[in-house]
Write an enzyme that holds these catalytic residues in place. Structure first.
Site, PDB file in Angstrom:
ATOM      1  N   PRO A  92       0.848  -1.196   0.000  1.00  9.54           N
ATOM      2  CA  PRO A  92       0.000   0.000   0.000  1.00  9.54           C
ATOM      3  C   PRO A  92       0.881   1.243   0.000  1.00  9.54           C
ATOM      4  O   PRO A  92       1.823   1.343   0.797  1.00  9.54           O
ATOM      5  CB  PRO A  92      -0.808  -0.135   1.293  1.00  9.54           C
ATOM      6  CG  PRO A  92      -0.062  -1.105   2.143  1.00  9.54           C
ATOM      7  CD  PRO A  92       0.710  -1.992   1.211  1.00  9.54           C
ATOM      8  N   HIS A  93       0.610   2.145  -0.916  1.00 11.81           N
ATOM      9  CA  HIS A  93       1.426   3.350  -1.025  1.00 11.81           C
ATOM     10  C   HIS A  93       0.590   4.482  -1.607  1.00 11.81           C
ATOM     11  O   HIS A  93      -0.386   4.239  -2.318  1.00 11.81           O
ATOM     12  CB  HIS A  93       2.658   3.106  -1.899  1.00 11.81           C
ATOM     13  CG  HIS A  93       2.317   2.697  -3.303  1.00 11.81           C
ATOM     14  ND1 HIS A  93       1.958   1.398  -3.627  1.00 11.81           N
ATOM     15  CD2 HIS A  93       2.273   3.395  -4.447  1.00 11.81           C
ATOM     16  CE1 HIS A  93       1.720   1.333  -4.930  1.00 11.81           C
ATOM     17  NE2 HIS A  93       1.892   2.540  -5.457  1.00 11.81           N
ATOM     18  N   ALA A  94       0.995   5.691  -1.267  1.00 13.63           N
ATOM     19  CA  ALA A  94       0.299   6.863  -1.805  1.00 13.63           C
ATOM     20  C   ALA A  94       1.185   8.088  -1.667  1.00 13.63           C
ATOM     21  O   ALA A  94       2.010   8.174  -0.757  1.00 13.63           O
ATOM     22  CB  ALA A  94      -1.019   7.088  -1.068  1.00 13.63           C
TER      23      ALA A  94
END
Length: 181
Positions: A92-94
Site C-alpha cells: 500500500p502506497h500513496a
C-alpha cells in the site's frame, strides 16, 4: 540468496528531501524506515483495519502530518488498483501532502487476510509514504523491494522475524546484498 534483478533497481536513487529538492545518492533501504515503524504483529484482520493501524505508526513517529488525509489517499489508490503483488505481499502506497519525506513501514501477520478481498490475501505489508512533490522516485523503491520480496528466502526471513529489531536486521541484510552498507 538470489536478488532477482533488484540490484540494478536499487543501485542508486534520487532521494526527495523535506524541502522538495532531490539528492542523488546510493540507496540504503534501512535508511528509509525506522525500527519503530516495523510491526511484527499487526492486529488488523482486513485491509480496512490494517491500513489505519500502519498509518497510526507513521503518524506517531511524526512522518505523516495528517493521518486521515494520508489514509484517504491510500484507500483511493487501492480503489484504482490493488497493491497486492501476490505471494502474500502487499505494497500500500500513496503520495500525499500529509507526508514530509519518503519513508516506509513494514507490518506482518501470522495468517493472511483479505487484501483487498477474499480472492487476494496478504500477510506482509510494506506501506510507503510518499511526499506529494515526489514525481516517481518511490517507484524505484517499490520496484527494488518487490524484486527482493519475489525471493522466497527473503520473504521467509521477514516472516520468521519475531521482533522489530529482527525485522530491521533483515532489511539491513538487503542492504548488504547489494553492497550499499
Amino acid at each position: 540468496m538470489t536478488l532477482g534483478g533488484a540490484e540494478a533497481n536499487l543501485s542508486s536513487i534520487s532521494l526527495i528531501l523535506s524541502n522538495g529538492t532531490e539528492k542523488d545518492t546510493a540507496m540504503v533501504i534501512s535508511e528509509l524506515t525506522r525500527e519503530s515503524l516495523l510491526i511484527p504483529k499487526l492486529e488488523g484482520k482486513s485491509m480496512e483495519e490494517i491500513l489505519p493501524e500502519m498509518v497510526g505508526k507513521l503518524a506517531a513517529e511524526g512522518m505523516v502530518k495528517d493521518p486521515d488525509l494520508f489514509l484517504e489517499r491510500l484507500l483511493e489508490r487501492e480503489k484504482l488498483c490493488s497493491t497486492n503483488l501476490g505471494n502474500g505481499v502487499a505494497f500500500p502506497h500513496a503520495r500525499s501532502e500529509a507526508v514530509s519525506r519518503l519513508i516506509f513501514a513494514v507490518g506482518k501477520r501470522h495468517y493472511s487476510v483479505p487484501f483487498p478481498d477474499e480472492d487476494n490475501k496478504a500477510r506482509l505489508f510494506f506501506m510507503i509514504a510518499v511526499p506529494h512533490f515526489a514525481t516517481g522516485i518511490y517507484l524505484q523503491l517499490l520496484s527494488g523491494l518487490a524484486g527482493f520480496l519475489h525471493n522466497k528466502d527473503m520473504r521467509q526471513d521477514l516472516m520468521a522475524a519475531k521482533t522489530s529489531e529482527e525485522m530491521f536486521q533483515v532489511l539491513r541484510e538487503m542492504d548488504k546484498q547489494i553492497g550499499k552498507v
